[in-house]
Design an enzyme around this catalytic site. Structure first.
Site, PDB file in Angstrom:
ATOM      1  N   LYS A  36     -65.479  15.073  16.176  1.00  0.00           N
ATOM      2  CA  LYS A  36     -64.345  14.270  16.645  1.00  0.00           C
ATOM      3  C   LYS A  36     -64.752  12.789  16.661  1.00  0.00           C
ATOM      4  O   LYS A  36     -65.948  12.468  16.593  1.00  0.00           O
ATOM      5  CB  LYS A  36     -63.915  14.735  18.034  1.00  0.00           C
ATOM      6  CG  LYS A  36     -64.988  14.623  19.104  1.00  0.00           C
ATOM      7  CD  LYS A  36     -64.612  15.397  20.368  1.00  0.00           C
ATOM      8  CE  LYS A  36     -65.731  15.303  21.393  1.00  0.00           C
ATOM      9  NZ  LYS A  36     -65.534  16.230  22.520  1.00  0.00           N
ATOM     10  N   TYR A 261     -72.099 -18.195  27.112  1.00  0.00           N
ATOM     11  CA  TYR A 261     -70.964 -18.351  28.026  1.00  0.00           C
ATOM     12  C   TYR A 261     -71.415 -18.200  29.471  1.00  0.00           C
ATOM     13  O   TYR A 261     -72.197 -17.302  29.809  1.00  0.00           O
ATOM     14  CB  TYR A 261     -69.902 -17.292  27.730  1.00  0.00           C
ATOM     15  CG  TYR A 261     -69.140 -17.557  26.448  1.00  0.00           C
ATOM     16  CD1 TYR A 261     -68.383 -18.718  26.294  1.00  0.00           C
ATOM     17  CD2 TYR A 261     -69.172 -16.644  25.404  1.00  0.00           C
ATOM     18  CE1 TYR A 261     -67.674 -18.960  25.124  1.00  0.00           C
ATOM     19  CE2 TYR A 261     -68.464 -16.865  24.231  1.00  0.00           C
ATOM     20  CZ  TYR A 261     -67.713 -18.031  24.101  1.00  0.00           C
ATOM     21  OH  TYR A 261     -67.025 -18.256  22.943  1.00  0.00           O
TER      22      TYR A 261
HETATM   23  C1  LIG Z   1     -66.873  16.873  22.618  1.00  0.00           C
HETATM   24  C2  LIG Z   1     -66.957  18.304  22.993  1.00  0.00           C
HETATM   25  C3  LIG Z   1     -68.139  19.034  22.762  1.00  0.00           C
HETATM   26  C4  LIG Z   1     -69.413  18.421  22.227  1.00  0.00           C
HETATM   27  O1  LIG Z   1     -70.109  17.765  23.273  1.00  0.00           O
HETATM   28  P1  LIG Z   1     -71.619  17.250  23.072  1.00  0.00           P
HETATM   29  O2  LIG Z   1     -72.015  16.903  24.447  1.00  0.00           O
HETATM   30  O3  LIG Z   1     -71.561  16.040  22.203  1.00  0.00           O
HETATM   31  O4  LIG Z   1     -72.383  18.349  22.475  1.00  0.00           O
HETATM   32  C5  LIG Z   1     -68.122  20.391  23.046  1.00  0.00           C
HETATM   33  N1  LIG Z   1     -67.023  20.994  23.547  1.00  0.00           N
HETATM   34  C6  LIG Z   1     -65.872  20.314  23.803  1.00  0.00           C
HETATM   35  C7  LIG Z   1     -64.703  21.039  24.354  1.00  0.00           C
HETATM   36  C8  LIG Z   1     -65.810  18.949  23.544  1.00  0.00           C
HETATM   37  O5  LIG Z   1     -64.684  18.293  23.811  1.00  0.00           O
END
Ligand SMILES: *Cc1c(COP(=O)(O)O)cnc(C)c1O
Length: 367
Positions: A36, A261
């Site tokens: 994702k 800044y």
């Molecule tokens: C993003 C996500 C993962 C992966 O998480 P990591 O900590 O990066 O391994 C697994 N399960 C769900 C439901 C997620 O949303």
């Protein structure tokens, strides 16, 4: 062609090696590669091309990301799971047509699935809430929902899943969630199950219980970053992303000169500073404190002064011959992204995914 040398190098050899390492940790469980948010900012194109043959499925956040993956890889063999599930009948129809798998985490989604007219059945991951209270049907409703899924003509294979709230630390809730999930598996032994994320694979509280997980859903580990605060395995991993930017100016400072800044950093001695072409518009966090490490000419150099939109300043008084054009690593092979995240009061997941569209991803096959 980019004139600015600022870039995120994506090391596909590292990605392959992390994937193989994770495979060895999870034994016979199937590996769902979580891609994702454009593969955690690494670029879904190169990431999926590199690991498609070594994993068992991909997971994306929502339908548009599944479409983007399919566009990048029209012949993508591993199935694609949509973690937030479908929010419309049109999306369910697309799942049927494209073979996407989807999560059902609510009564609304279950109802839509029952009402939809689909060309082909869709494989469903029923998400059960075991204690995170974000998504998932209540555990008490599992019997009813499983029965309805079994009777629904639109449903292909059923997998049961839940998500852990504290897998990266030691917590009583880990045991509670595990036990509830285990009870479900004992009651319905014929389905596939998925509980573990990256951190859970490393957790002493959950590691021995990979047996409750037919599918490990792993993101961060694949990208070479340790997600766990209770397991020190960073040396087994290789960071896949190295964020790099060039020095564009070198300036001598007198004691008392203020930088950037708000003039928030003042030289306590004469020194030399380098201005580097990366800023918060690139995803380098504005919250980073003075002293956040960077890496240049084989040495660490501390961030000084405020992070600007396009630039940062670092103290290179202890490093000779720093010249405009020199490469600076902000995180990756030499600078642990977890340390940068700590300095910015955030987490590695956030920094990787926040690397902005302004930064070209450049695939390299080694560091
Ligand atoms: C993003 C996500 C993962 C992966 O998480 P990591 O900590 O990066 O391994 C697994 N399960 C769900 C439901 C997620 O949303």
């Amino acid at each position: 062609m980019n004139y600015r040398k600022t870039r995120a190098e994506i090391n596909t050899a590292a990605l392959r090696s992390n994937t193989n390492w994770l495979r060895r940790q999870i034994g016979p469980a199937s590996l769902l590669a979580v891609v994702k948010a454009d593969a955690y900012g690494h670029g879904v194109g190169p990431v999926c091309a590199t690991i498609a043959d070594s994993i068992d499925g991909f997971a994306v956040g929502f339908t548009d990301e599944a479409i983007a993956l399919k566009e990048a890889h029209p012949n993508c063999r591993p199935p694609i799971l949509i973690l937030e599930g479908c929010q419309s009948i049109a999306e369910l129809q697309l799942c049927g047509a494209e073979g996407f798998r989807t999560v059902v985490h609510s009564y609304e989604q279950l109802k839509a699935l029952e009402l939809a007219e689909l060309d082909s059945p869709v494989d469903i991951w029923l998400k059960v809430n075991t204690g995170m209270h974000r998504l998932g049907i209540p555990l008490s409703a599992a019997d009813e929902c499983i029965k309805r899924l079994e009777q629904c003509r639109n449903v292909g294979q059923i997998t049961l899943m839940s998500h852990l709230a504290n897998a990266d630390s030691l917590a009583v809730l880990n045991q509670v969630q595990l036990q509830q999930f285990q009870a479900l598996k004992e009651k319905y032994p014929d389905y596939s199950y998925s509980l573990h994320n990256s951190a859970a694979v490393l957790s002493p509280q959950l590691q021995g219980d990979l047996a409750v997980t037919d599918w490990v859903r792993a993101g961060l580990l694949l990208y070479g970053v340790n997600p766990s605060s209770v397991s020190d395995i960073q040396k087994e991993l290789t960071p896949v992303m190295s964020l790099k930017a060039p020095v564009i100016a070198v300036n001598e400072l007198k004691k008392g000169d203020a930088v950037g800044y708000g003039s928030s950093w003042v030289a306590t001695r004469a020194t030399r500073i380098a201005t580097v072409a990366i800023g918060y518009a690139d995803g380098y966090p504005r919250q980073c404190k003075n002293g956040t490490p960077t890496f240049i000419r084989g040495q660490q150099a501390p961030l000084i002064g405020r992070v600007s939109m396009d630039m940062i300043t670092i103290d290179v008084g202890h490093i000779s011959d720093v010249t405009p054009g020199d490469d600076v690593e902000l995180w990756g092979q030499h600078i642990d992204v977890r340390e940068v995240a700590r300095q910015a009061d955030t987490i590695s997941w956030h920094l990787l995914t926040a690397t902005s569209v302004r930064v070209p991803r450049v695939v390299v096959t080694q560091n």
